[in-house]
Design a protein around this motif. Structure first.
Motif, PDB file in Angstrom:
ATOM      1  N   LEU A 162      44.481  76.021 -21.078  1.00  3.45           N
ATOM      2  CA  LEU A 162      44.084  74.468 -20.705  1.00  3.45           C
ATOM      3  C   LEU A 162      45.274  73.918 -19.949  1.00  3.45           C
ATOM      4  O   LEU A 162      46.719  74.072 -20.288  1.00  3.45           O
ATOM      5  N   TYR A 209      47.023  67.050 -23.720  1.00  6.62           N
ATOM      6  CA  TYR A 209      46.732  68.500 -23.281  1.00  6.62           C
ATOM      7  C   TYR A 209      45.408  68.645 -23.572  1.00  6.62           C
ATOM      8  O   TYR A 209      44.691  68.224 -24.688  1.00  6.62           O
ATOM      9  N   PHE A 365      41.426  72.828 -28.804  1.00  5.62           N
ATOM     10  CA  PHE A 365      41.235  71.675 -27.776  1.00  5.62           C
ATOM     11  C   PHE A 365      40.240  71.908 -26.774  1.00  5.62           C
ATOM     12  O   PHE A 365      39.962  73.084 -26.349  1.00  5.62           O
ATOM     13  N   ALA A 367      39.300  71.169 -22.664  1.00  6.28           N
ATOM     14  CA  ALA A 367      39.756  70.509 -21.318  1.00  6.28           C
ATOM     15  C   ALA A 367      39.388  69.370 -20.809  1.00  6.28           C
ATOM     16  O   ALA A 367      38.354  68.863 -21.522  1.00  6.28           O
TER      17      ALA A 367
ATOM     18  N   ARG B  19      37.557  76.026 -20.628  1.00  6.29           N
ATOM     19  CA  ARG B  19      37.114  74.641 -20.964  1.00  6.29           C
ATOM     20  C   ARG B  19      37.689  74.582 -22.618  1.00  6.29           C
ATOM     21  O   ARG B  19      37.574  73.195 -23.147  1.00  6.29           O
ATOM     22  N   SER B  21      40.724  75.803 -25.601  1.00  8.10           N
ATOM     23  CA  SER B  21      41.801  76.393 -25.824  1.00  8.10           C
ATOM     24  C   SER B  21      41.904  77.897 -26.661  1.00  8.10           C
ATOM     25  O   SER B  21      42.715  78.411 -27.375  1.00  8.10           O
TER      26      SER B  21
END
Lengths: 390, 367
Positions: A162, A209, A365, A367, B19, B21
């Motif tokens: 990412l 992030y 997380f 994107a 898409r 992490s």
């Protein structure tokens, strides 16, 4: 959307990539479990001085033999080395800028820079206009260039597949880097810590992030404390150095017959004054390095990402100053050959004192998809030595 | 399956879908023109090899293969990825750079190259560039230099008005006109007679003469008083005219400019404190004319004196007096320095200059 109250007064979390980098971030978390457990992930740096020396010197040599055209490739490789050797929770960072994009920026900025230097030095006919227009352009565009630079640097940083992003806008940049700097100037430095605060806040708050935004929990007052400490170091050290030296000179009456030429005492006095001058310069450098190190530590301790991650810094600013001073000495004594060693040493120390604390796994997380950035801003900051802080 | 020669290749590493992490343990299998990725959680994907992009290698770092949509595969299997690169013909240039970076031999070679280059550039490249630029500068620009410098000298009280009598000044102007009409190369010459010991000067110029690029020559009263006759001063003025016609002053300015640009470029990679160290040689080199420039100007002055008076002795004697600051001195009072000393000087020693002028005279007589 999870805004979690931080029950644990635990230190914050996220990371700090290589020395001067935007912070990292987190994502949205679905349903908050009852008792969040905090996991601490230390940052680690695995670069080796010997290995980096070979990369550095070879890329320098290639840059020279290609008359500078290789420079963007060299810069990208060197940065990739530092990012790639910075690890967090088993995954490393990546610098993804395209050398070709940087080259374009270098050529544009380099042409302006060269024209300006030639105009001010040669003073050919009409030079005032040429230099004036370029100078004015730079002053007016400066905050915008900083913004472009931050955006480009962020989007060129990847972790766990990412990208980081910087969502700063021109308005904020003109406040933090235009107005704040002008205020610092006209107030004779009184507003300088406020300007630092505005700039750090602009840098952190706009960083993301993936789709998780960062938050800055710092306060202006603390920047004043850092600034005053630096000032105290400079003034106190200056007095400590200057008083005895001047005392000795006056005591021996050297100052009075300073004009006697050619004799040994005059040479001694000149050498003494030169030494004092160099010492004061060094002192100024130390105070400034302290301010930078303390600011870096402070900011890293006040970043929060997506409500689930915080960064923490435990390195000592004074130790960092010591490393900076000894690095400089080593670089000067080796005519620059110790530069790679110095860079590795500093980065390793900083990384070993940075942790990321998360109440969620770092793999949660998501994107963010937005258009890419161009490299003009970053080229400008590199060539013109714009200080982005830290 | 188009390359029977290429055996299937399997790499193991980590997969990110671009898409989130989330990291997934994965294997990547290369067979023929297809890449097959199998990741944790039963994920399987295929790409033609033409669509994958492979990041150039950086020592000590996991290799990265990128696919469309931001997906990526990272592996520590450098040998495997290198084999794949070779098969696909990717990253040829930077792969070669990596191989050079891996060896201490090439690193040492690069160090030697940098030292050689730096020395060569500062010693030869920069002066040559500066001379070329100086020759190419239009004369209109030179006048600006002169005007600005004279303004500075007088504005800052470096020099005061001359204390010589009007008659003496007029006489010196005649000497100057005669010299410049013979050896001046058509520049718009102007002689400024000034007091080199002005009361408010930051430092005393003393007995001195110097040429500005456009043809302005400044000579101090102190130098005039140090001379015993006008032939000596004619020698000095011819020497200064030599600096003008060869554009030495301008070349010096350009050289200083080049050095500061170079310093910025080099120290851009160092920290600011490095600038200080680099400024020292810059200042040393910028100081005064080079050996070559002094010798060129002495040649011109020597030829002028030989033509006018048949001897270079006047200039030799004046040089000796400048060196010893003794009004009674002559050329024999100046001792030769040691060879090592001479080598270290960017400026020719007075003894060397005197010997050069004497040799010119002997050669002229031998003819």
């Amino acid at each position: 959307m999870t805004e979690r109250p931080d029950a644990t007064s635990s230190p914050p979390i996220p990371p700090g990539p290589p020395a001067q980098e935007p912070p990292r971030v987190v994502a949205e978390v679905a349903d908050p479990p009852a008792a969040p457990t905090v996991t601490t992930h230390p940052l680690s740096f695995t670069g080796q001085a010997g290995e980096y020396f070979r990369i550095w010197i070879l890329n320098l040599a290639l840059t020279v033999v290609t008359l500078g055209l290789f420079l963007p490739w060299a810069r990208v490789r060197q940065r990739q080395y530092f990012y790639g050797h910075t690890w967090l929770d088993g995954q490393n960072f990546e610098y993804t800028a395209s050398p070709l994009a940087l080259l374009r920026g270098y050529l544009i900025v380099g042409a302006f820079f060269l024209t300006y230097t030639l105009a001010t030095n040669l003073q050919f006919q009409g030079w005032e206009i040429v230099a004036g227009v370029i100078g004015l352009l730079f002053v007016v565009l400066y905050p915008w260039l900083v913004m472009k630079s931050l955006r480009f640097l962020a989007v060129s940083t990847t972790h766990r597949g990412l990208r980081f992003r910087h969502h700063g806008r021109a308005g904020g940049a003109y406040t933090a880097y235009g107005l704040a700097n002008i205020a610092a100037g006209v107030s004779g430095g009184l507003a300088l810590p406020w300007a630092w605060f505005m700039q750090r806040r602009y840098q952190v708050e706009n960083t993301a992030y993936g789709s998780a935004r960062a938050k800055f929990r710092g306060d202006v007052g603390d920047f004043y404390v850092i600034g005053l400490t630096g000032l105290a170091v400079a003034i106190g050290g200056g007095l400590l150095l200057a008083v005895p030296v001047i005392g000795v000179l006056v005591g021996l009456g050297f100052l009075e017959n300073f004009n006697v030429d050619g004799d040994v005492t005059t040479a001694g006095v000149i050498a003494g004054i030169a030494a004092l001058y160099v010492a004061l310069l060094a002192l100024y450098g130390i105070a400034w390095q302290y301010v930078r190190a303390a600011t870096l530590r402070y900011v890293l301790n006040r970043i929060e990402v997506g409500g689930v991650v915080r960064t923490a810094a435990t390195f000592s600013p004074w130790r960092l100053v010591w490393i900076g001073v000894t690095n400089t000495v080593a670089q000067v004594l080796t005519l620059g050959l110790a530069t790679p060693w110095a860079a590795i040493r500093r980065t390793r120390y900083i990384a070993s004192g940075v942790q990321v604390r998360a109440i969620h796994s770092l793999d949660s997380f998501a994107a963010d998809v937005t258009p890419d950035e161009n490299a003009l801003g970053e080229a400008a900051t590199e060539l013109l030595d714009i200080n982005l802080g830290f | 399956m188009t390359h029977p020669a290429a055996p299937p290749l399997t790499l193991s590493g980590v997969y990110f879908d671009g898409r989130t992490s989330r990291d997934r343990a994965a294997t990547l299998e290369v067979s023929g023109d297809t890449l097959v990725l199998r990741a944790e959680g039963g994920l399987e994907a295929r790409w033609p090899t033409g669509q994958v992009s492979i990041d150039p290698p950086i020592p000590g770092i996991r290799r990265v293969l990128k696919f469309q949509g931001g997906a990526r595969f990272e592996t520590a299997d450098d040998a495997g990825v290198s084999a794949l690169e070779a098969r696909l013909g990717r990253n040829r240039g930077l792969g070669r750079v990596r191989r050079l970076e891996a060896r201490w031999g090439t690193a040492l070679g690069a160090v030697a190259l940098m030292i050689l280059f730096a020395w060569g550039f500062v010693a030869f490249g920069l002066p040559a560039l500066a001379r070329t630029a100086a020759k190419a500068t239009p004369r209109s620009v030179l006048a600006t230099f002169d005007r600005e410098t004279v303004e500075l000298l007088e504005g800052q009280d470096y020099v005061g008005p001359s204390r010589l009598s009007a008659a003496r000044q007029a006489q010196l102007q005649r000497v100057f006109r005669r010299v410049t009409s013979r050896v001046g190369g058509g520049y718009p010459y102007r002689l400024l007679l000034r007091d080199g010991d002005a009361p408010d000067a930051p430092f005393a110029l003393g007995a001195n003469a110097f040429a500005l690029p456009g043809g302005t020559v400044v000579m101090t009263d102190q130098l005039v008083r140090l001379s015993r006759d006008d032939r000596e001063l004619a020698g000095v003025l011819a020497h200064e005219a030599g600096h003008v016609t060869h554009r030495h002053t301008l070349a010096g300015v350009y050289q200083g400019l080049g050095l500061s640009l170079l310093t910025v470029a080099v120290t851009g990679d160092l920290i600011s404190a490095g600038t200080f160290a680099a400024a020292v040689p810059a200042a040393l080199l910028r100081n005064g004319y080079s050996r070559v420039a002094e010798t060129e100007s002495d040649d011109l002055a020597g030829r002028h004196l030989l033509r006018e008076y048949g001897t270079t002795k006047p200039l030799r004697d004046l040089l000796a007096r400048l060196e010893t600051e003794d009004r009674g001195a002559d050329e024999n009072d100046v001792q030769e320095g040691s060879r090592v000393e001479d080598l270290l000087q960017t400026h020719p020693g007075t003894a060397q200059r005197i010997r050069h002028l004497r040799e010119m005279e002997e050669q002229a007589k031998a003819r």
